[in-house]
Design an enzyme around this catalytic site. Structure first.
Site, mmCIF file in Angstrom:
data_model
loop_
_atom_site.group_PDB
_atom_site.id
_atom_site.type_symbol
_atom_site.label_atom_id
_atom_site.label_comp_id
_atom_site.label_asym_id
_atom_site.label_seq_id
_atom_site.Cartn_x
_atom_site.Cartn_y
_atom_site.Cartn_z
ATOM 1 C CE1 TYR A 143 7.554 -6.154 -0.255
ATOM 2 C CE2 TYR A 143 8.343 -4.199 0.177
ATOM 3 C CZ TYR A 143 7.574 -5.177 0.484
ATOM 4 O OH TYR A 143 6.617 -5.016 1.544
ATOM 5 C CB THR A 166 -2.759 -3.872 -3.914
ATOM 6 O OG1 THR A 166 -3.599 -2.823 -4.684
ATOM 7 C CG2 THR A 166 -2.183 -4.785 -5.061
ATOM 8 C CB CYS A 172 0.554 -3.702 3.864
ATOM 9 S SG CYS A 172 1.031 -2.714 2.283
ATOM 10 C CD1 TRP A 204 -4.397 -7.628 0.285
ATOM 11 C CD2 TRP A 204 -3.755 -7.762 2.298
ATOM 12 N NE1 TRP A 204 -3.334 -7.294 0.202
ATOM 13 C CE2 TRP A 204 -2.622 -7.487 1.352
ATOM 14 C CE3 TRP A 204 -3.487 -8.185 3.616
ATOM 15 C CZ2 TRP A 204 -1.534 -7.206 1.942
ATOM 16 C CZ3 TRP A 204 -2.167 -7.770 4.018
ATOM 17 C CH2 TRP A 204 -1.243 -7.440 3.311
#
Length: 354
Positions: free
Chosen positions: A189, A125, A58, A91
């Site tokens: 993005y 996140t 990431c 995650w």
């Protein structure tokens, strides 16, 4: 961060920018944090109390890993790494034995979010800083996390640590970093997740306008601001280093490869070869994350073998522009053995980063 996103009625990508924005500060009272609600609390700086949970894949989390290493905070804030792929819920700590983080004792990062806010309603996140004693997420406010590592944790920096957020340069850095975020970090993005042709065309034009501006801005200066590495360079690096590997093809940012832009390519090589940057970059995990997780873009989950990234090891030729990476400081020492990127995940092949 997880791909917290939605599409507007016009088909344009929009990012959810609301976070748990508590802060860890040097002036917070010891013990329990002070505040009345999530987003108002101050937690005390305490070495050994917190764990930074990040994903090498990431770009937003990669920033915090780089800054932690540059400042020498490895023995002060521990590092937990999640796997490059994740499910709808969270995650996962699949890289650890039994899929469990050895410090937090959890399988899913969601468990730390739910410990703070039961049934946490937003995206799970990374990066996230977790309070080890309680197992609760303290903050996932990624732009503030790295700034606080530079300022609030200063007493615990290594000798020779660079000043990544120099007070004398902040007025110049703030608008530059905002432009890098909106036009480049988030710009790729906007291209990748555009839901219609017009939204994509607009995003594509904005991105390349910004990259052309950066190509000119860096033509006669080694770093974005001042004469040594700052937070601004860290924030730009994590997008540039992923550009040819994923954004060029996967996100359709394909006017040209970054390696075909002489100034930005040399700037990237300069940073990649600087301790803290290339030695925290894992291309295997980066490609696996984007090509496997984004099934709406790549439903086959096939991960491409290319591109050849060995050019990142070629001389940058930028030393003649003046400045030094560390200013009056020094380079960080070797990467701790437990945190080294596998040799197979770098352009170095058989040689591991040390």
């Amino acid at each position: 961060m997880a791909d917290a996103r939605n599409a507007s009625t016009a088909g344009a990508f929009e990012r959810d920018e609301s976070y748990i924005n508590d802060r860890i500060t040097s002036d917070a009272p010891a013990g329990d944090p002070t505040g009345e609600r999530v987003g108002a609390m101050r937690w005390p700086v305490e070495p050994g109390r917190y764990r930074l949970v990040a994903a090498r894949a990431c770009p937003w989390a990669h920033r915090s890993v780089i800054v932690r290493r540059l400042l020498g905070l490895e023995d002060v804030i521990s590092l937990g790494l999640v796997s490059p792929t994740h499910g709808e819920e969270s995650w996962r700590f699949d890289l650890d034995p039994d899929g469990r983080d050895p410090v937090l004792g959890i399988h899913l990062l969601r468990e730390a979010y739910d410990a703070r806010v039961p049934d946490y309603p937003k995206g799970i996140t990374v990066p996230a800083i977790v309070d080890v004693p309680t197992g609760q997420v303290v903050t996932n406010d990624f732009p503030q996390i790295t700034l606080d590592l530079s300022t609030e944790w200063r007493e615990h920096h290594r000798d020779g640590a660079p000043d990544l957020w120099p007070e004398a340069l902040r007025e110049e850095m703030e608008p530059l970093m905002r432009r890098i975020y909106t036009e480049v970090n988030n710009g790729v993005y906007r291209c990748g997740f555009a839901a219609d042709q017009q939204a994509y065309d607009d995003a594509y034009d904005r991105l390349w306008h910004a990259l052309d501006w950066l190509e000119d801005h860096l033509r006669e200066r080694r770093y974005l601001v001042g004469d040594h590495i700052t937070e601004a360079d860290v924030r730009l690096y994590t997008t540039l280093v992923r550009f040819d590997a994923v954004y060029h093809g996967h996100f359709k940012c394909n006017r040209q490869k970054l390696s075909e832009m002489p100034v930005l390519a040399a700037y990237l090589r300069d940073l990649f070869q600087t301790p803290g940057f290339g030695d925290t970059t894992d291309f295997v995990q980066i490609k696996e994350h984007y090509y496997v997780v984004h099934t709406d873009i790549n439903p086959t989950k096939v991960v491409p073998k290319g591109p050849d990234l060995a050019g990142l090891l070629e001389p940058s030729g930028r030393q003649g522009l003046g400045g030094t990476p560390w200013g009056s400081g020094t380079a960080p020492g070797p990467v701790p053995e437990a945190e080294r990127v596998p040799a197979a995940s770098t352009p170095l092949g058989e040689r591991a980063w040390v």
